[in-house]
Design a protein around this motif. Structure first.
Motif, PDB file in Angstrom:
ATOM      1  N   HIS A  42      -9.629  15.096   5.273  1.00 28.15           N
ATOM      2  CA  HIS A  42     -10.900  14.583   5.319  1.00 28.15           C
ATOM      3  C   HIS A  42     -12.106  15.428   5.630  1.00 28.15           C
ATOM      4  O   HIS A  42     -12.061  16.502   6.217  1.00 28.15           O
ATOM      5  N   GLY A  43     -13.212  15.147   5.481  1.00 24.37           N
ATOM      6  CA  GLY A  43     -14.540  15.682   5.668  1.00 24.37           C
ATOM      7  C   GLY A  43     -15.096  15.316   7.231  1.00 24.37           C
ATOM      8  O   GLY A  43     -14.199  14.835   8.001  1.00 24.37           O
ATOM      9  N   LEU A  44     -16.097  16.247   7.278  1.00 23.34           N
ATOM     10  CA  LEU A  44     -16.780  15.839   8.842  1.00 23.34           C
ATOM     11  C   LEU A  44     -16.992  14.578   9.216  1.00 23.34           C
ATOM     12  O   LEU A  44     -17.703  13.483   8.282  1.00 23.34           O
ATOM     13  N   SER A  45     -16.620  13.973  10.462  1.00 18.94           N
ATOM     14  CA  SER A  45     -16.848  12.704  10.885  1.00 18.94           C
ATOM     15  C   SER A  45     -16.023  11.604  10.189  1.00 18.94           C
ATOM     16  O   SER A  45     -16.359  10.356  10.538  1.00 18.94           O
ATOM     17  N   ALA A  46     -15.298  11.865   9.549  1.00 16.91           N
ATOM     18  CA  ALA A  46     -14.278  10.835   8.825  1.00 16.91           C
ATOM     19  C   ALA A  46     -13.037  10.790   9.352  1.00 16.91           C
ATOM     20  O   ALA A  46     -12.839  11.410  10.495  1.00 16.91           O
ATOM     21  N   ASP A  47     -12.164  10.118   9.002  1.00 19.31           N
ATOM     22  CA  ASP A  47     -10.774   9.947   9.347  1.00 19.31           C
ATOM     23  C   ASP A  47      -9.821   9.638   8.104  1.00 19.31           C
ATOM     24  O   ASP A  47     -10.235   9.160   7.298  1.00 19.31           O
ATOM     25  N   TYR A  48      -8.444   9.734   8.293  1.00 20.30           N
ATOM     26  CA  TYR A  48      -7.763   9.627   7.181  1.00 20.30           C
ATOM     27  C   TYR A  48      -7.553   7.969   6.874  1.00 20.30           C
ATOM     28  O   TYR A  48      -7.337   7.854   5.622  1.00 20.30           O
ATOM     29  N   SER A  49      -7.923   7.108   7.615  1.00 20.17           N
ATOM     30  CA  SER A  49      -7.835   5.697   7.218  1.00 20.17           C
ATOM     31  C   SER A  49      -8.700   5.465   6.150  1.00 20.17           C
ATOM     32  O   SER A  49      -8.600   4.345   5.418  1.00 20.17           O
ATOM     33  N   GLN A  50      -9.714   6.272   5.809  1.00 20.80           N
ATOM     34  CA  GLN A  50     -10.742   5.929   4.729  1.00 20.80           C
ATOM     35  C   GLN A  50     -10.126   6.351   3.552  1.00 20.80           C
ATOM     36  O   GLN A  50     -10.708   6.017   2.389  1.00 20.80           O
ATOM     37  N   GLY A  76     -13.468   8.368  14.878  1.00 21.46           N
ATOM     38  CA  GLY A  76     -12.324   7.406  14.729  1.00 21.46           C
ATOM     39  C   GLY A  76     -10.995   8.142  14.732  1.00 21.46           C
ATOM     40  O   GLY A  76     -10.024   7.243  14.322  1.00 21.46           O
ATOM     41  N   SER A  77     -10.941   9.400  15.029  1.00 20.45           N
ATOM     42  CA  SER A  77      -9.625  10.006  14.766  1.00 20.45           C
ATOM     43  C   SER A  77      -8.593   9.655  15.594  1.00 20.45           C
ATOM     44  O   SER A  77      -8.724   9.167  16.675  1.00 20.45           O
ATOM     45  N   GLN A  78      -7.527   9.666  14.964  1.00 16.70           N
ATOM     46  CA  GLN A  78      -6.120   9.288  15.419  1.00 16.70           C
ATOM     47  C   GLN A  78      -5.411  10.408  16.400  1.00 16.70           C
ATOM     48  O   GLN A  78      -4.459  10.367  17.190  1.00 16.70           O
ATOM     49  N   SER A  79      -6.067  11.694  16.311  1.00 16.43           N
ATOM     50  CA  SER A  79      -5.381  12.833  16.741  1.00 16.43           C
ATOM     51  C   SER A  79      -6.064  13.024  17.907  1.00 16.43           C
ATOM     52  O   SER A  79      -7.325  12.516  18.087  1.00 16.43           O
ATOM     53  N   ASP A  80      -5.635  13.910  18.798  1.00 17.82           N
ATOM     54  CA  ASP A  80      -6.314  14.623  20.094  1.00 17.82           C
ATOM     55  C   ASP A  80      -7.369  15.278  19.889  1.00 17.82           C
ATOM     56  O   ASP A  80      -7.601  15.815  18.912  1.00 17.82           O
ATOM     57  N   GLY A  81      -8.151  15.485  20.868  1.00 13.24           N
ATOM     58  CA  GLY A  81      -9.284  16.469  21.105  1.00 13.24           C
ATOM     59  C   GLY A  81     -10.463  15.743  20.871  1.00 13.24           C
ATOM     60  O   GLY A  81     -10.619  14.727  20.005  1.00 13.24           O
ATOM     61  N   ALA A  82     -11.479  16.349  21.365  1.00 17.41           N
ATOM     62  CA  ALA A  82     -12.914  15.724  21.453  1.00 17.41           C
ATOM     63  C   ALA A  82     -13.772  16.444  20.243  1.00 17.41           C
ATOM     64  O   ALA A  82     -13.301  17.434  19.718  1.00 17.41           O
ATOM     65  N   THR A  83     -14.757  15.770  19.860  1.00 15.63           N
ATOM     66  CA  THR A  83     -15.454  16.042  18.725  1.00 15.63           C
ATOM     67  C   THR A  83     -16.280  17.452  19.067  1.00 15.63           C
ATOM     68  O   THR A  83     -16.609  18.408  18.315  1.00 15.63           O
ATOM     69  N   THR A  84     -16.501  17.698  20.211  1.00 18.93           N
ATOM     70  CA  THR A  84     -17.376  18.680  20.775  1.00 18.93           C
ATOM     71  C   THR A  84     -16.328  20.133  20.697  1.00 18.93           C
ATOM     72  O   THR A  84     -16.921  21.322  21.029  1.00 18.93           O
ATOM     73  N   GLN A  85     -15.063  19.989  20.480  1.00 22.04           N
ATOM     74  CA  GLN A  85     -14.198  21.078  20.407  1.00 22.04           C
ATOM     75  C   GLN A  85     -13.852  21.486  18.941  1.00 22.04           C
ATOM     76  O   GLN A  85     -13.007  22.313  18.932  1.00 22.04           O
ATOM     77  N   MET A  86     -14.425  20.552  18.207  1.00 23.02           N
ATOM     78  CA  MET A  86     -13.993  20.936  16.769  1.00 23.02           C
ATOM     79  C   MET A  86     -15.083  21.986  15.915  1.00 23.02           C
ATOM     80  O   MET A  86     -16.145  22.191  16.334  1.00 23.02           O
ATOM     81  N   SER A  87     -14.417  22.735  15.209  1.00 13.24           N
ATOM     82  CA  SER A  87     -15.062  23.739  14.058  1.00 13.24           C
ATOM     83  C   SER A  87     -14.289  23.715  12.861  1.00 13.24           C
ATOM     84  O   SER A  87     -12.916  23.454  12.884  1.00 13.24           O
ATOM     85  N   GLU A 163     -24.929  21.037  22.712  1.00 16.88           N
ATOM     86  CA  GLU A 163     -24.198  19.835  22.164  1.00 16.88           C
ATOM     87  C   GLU A 163     -25.230  19.237  21.214  1.00 16.88           C
ATOM     88  O   GLU A 163     -26.662  19.236  21.561  1.00 16.88           O
ATOM     89  N   TYR A 164     -24.819  18.680  20.091  1.00 21.48           N
ATOM     90  CA  TYR A 164     -25.903  18.080  19.135  1.00 21.48           C
ATOM     91  C   TYR A 164     -25.173  17.258  18.183  1.00 21.48           C
ATOM     92  O   TYR A 164     -24.060  16.911  18.240  1.00 21.48           O
ATOM     93  N   GLU A 165     -25.953  16.301  17.297  1.00 18.34           N
ATOM     94  CA  GLU A 165     -25.232  15.432  16.486  1.00 18.34           C
ATOM     95  C   GLU A 165     -25.364  15.657  15.003  1.00 18.34           C
ATOM     96  O   GLU A 165     -26.477  16.282  14.631  1.00 18.34           O
ATOM     97  N   ILE A 166     -24.330  15.486  14.234  1.00 19.12           N
ATOM     98  CA  ILE A 166     -24.369  15.625  12.924  1.00 19.12           C
ATOM     99  C   ILE A 166     -23.572  14.389  12.284  1.00 19.12           C
ATOM    100  O   ILE A 166     -22.265  14.097  12.871  1.00 19.12           O
ATOM    101  N   PHE A 167     -24.252  13.575  11.356  1.00 16.36           N
ATOM    102  CA  PHE A 167     -23.641  12.204  10.824  1.00 16.36           C
ATOM    103  C   PHE A 167     -23.118  11.190  12.001  1.00 16.36           C
ATOM    104  O   PHE A 167     -22.169  10.707  11.789  1.00 16.36           O
ATOM    105  N   GLY A 168     -23.951  11.453  12.947  1.00 17.36           N
ATOM    106  CA  GLY A 168     -23.644  10.499  13.983  1.00 17.36           C
ATOM    107  C   GLY A 168     -22.423  10.773  14.960  1.00 17.36           C
ATOM    108  O   GLY A 168     -22.271  10.004  15.729  1.00 17.36           O
TER     109      GLY A 168
END
Length: 268
Positions: A42-50, A76-87, A163-168
């Motif tokens: 899946h893409g940025l800010s999405a999750d597999y349920s979509q 809405g990720s079901q996996s562990d980890g904060a969005t601020t730790q992702m790249s 920290e900043y926001e992309i796609f909410g």
């Protein structure tokens, strides 16, 4: 114990030992045969349920589909980890872990594993496909986010915020640091397996020019342009993209198929 079609499962541990969760869709309920397999990113800010409708759709075509959430990949990720730790690089590590886990399932044909990524997931899938040439039979990219390095450079031209926001979605400085120094096009020449790119000509998030550039670099590629489609396929465009993707899996999976030249026979 084998996973049950459509049931949420723990796939593996990803970057920094965080748990990755997802679902597996199988063609029916048979575990005594090996299926061609798509790992869907899946893409940025999405999750597999979509994208579970694609899991069901690929299964109906006789293809096993593995859906999962990147660690910190969406609110809405079901996996562990904060969005601020992702790249893009942490997601590449996650995908490599998923690929390794998927290869161990008895119902997966290890010679016919395809990576499919949408948007940022396409960027990540392309990165991993290059590193895992021997483990993948082909690469499918829906409106791949090859714009990311340029977009982040422009966004952070006055400095990288913590920290900043992309796609909410709140992201951290690691996202920009990893994206700015990455050069996705430099890896493409080294991936000679079949590559299918599907992109809408009205995409305002990832301009189609980035896919035209990729088409010129990949040695064995076909770019299919969907007229009047934007970023994120809907309705008939979504069904069409899945059909083309399944067609690629079918043709690339045929015994004796010349994978270097088969695009001359498909998607005319």
């Amino acid at each position: 114990m084998h996973p049950i079609t459509g049931q949420q499962i723990v796939l593996c541990k990803g970057s920094k030992k965080r748990t990755i969760r997802g679902k597996i869709y199988l063609p029916g309920d048979r575990y005594d045969r090996r299926y061609p397999t798509i790992i869907f990113c899946h893409g940025l800010s999405a999750d597999y349920s979509q994208f579970e409708h694609h899991g069901r759709g690929f299964a109906e075509r006789g293809i096993c589909c593995v859906l999962f959430d990147f660690c910190g990949g969406g609110n809405g990720s079901q996996s562990d980890g904060a969005t601020t730790q992702m790249s893009v690089k942490t997601e590449a590590k996650d995908l490599k872990a998923v690929l390794k886990a998927v290869k161990k399932y008895g119902f997966v044909d290890k010679e016919r594993i395809f990576l499919l990524g949408e948007s940022q997931g396409g960027y990540v899938a392309a990165d991993v496909a290059y590193d895992k040439k021997r483990d993948t039979a082909g690469l499918i990219l829906w409106y791949p986010g090859f714009v990311i390095p340029d977009a982040i450079k422009e966004m952070c031209k006055d400095g990288i915020p913590e920290e900043y926001e992309i796609f909410g979605m709140k992201i951290g400085s690691i996202y920009a640091k990893d994206a700015i120094r990455d050069k996705p096009y430099s890896r493409m020449k080294g991936y000679k397996k079949p590559v299918l790119i599907i992109h809408g000509d009205c995409d305002e998030t990832v301009p189609i020019e980035y896919s035209y550039r990729a088409e010129k670099v990949y040695p064995n590629v076909r770019l299919k342009v969907i007229s009047n489609a934007g970023h994120g396929f809907e309705g008939g465009d979504s069904d069409y993209a899945r059909k083309l993707s399944a067609d690629l899996v079918d043709m690339a999976s045929r015994k004796g198929q010349n994978r270097v030249s088969f695009f001359k026979k498909i998607f005319k």
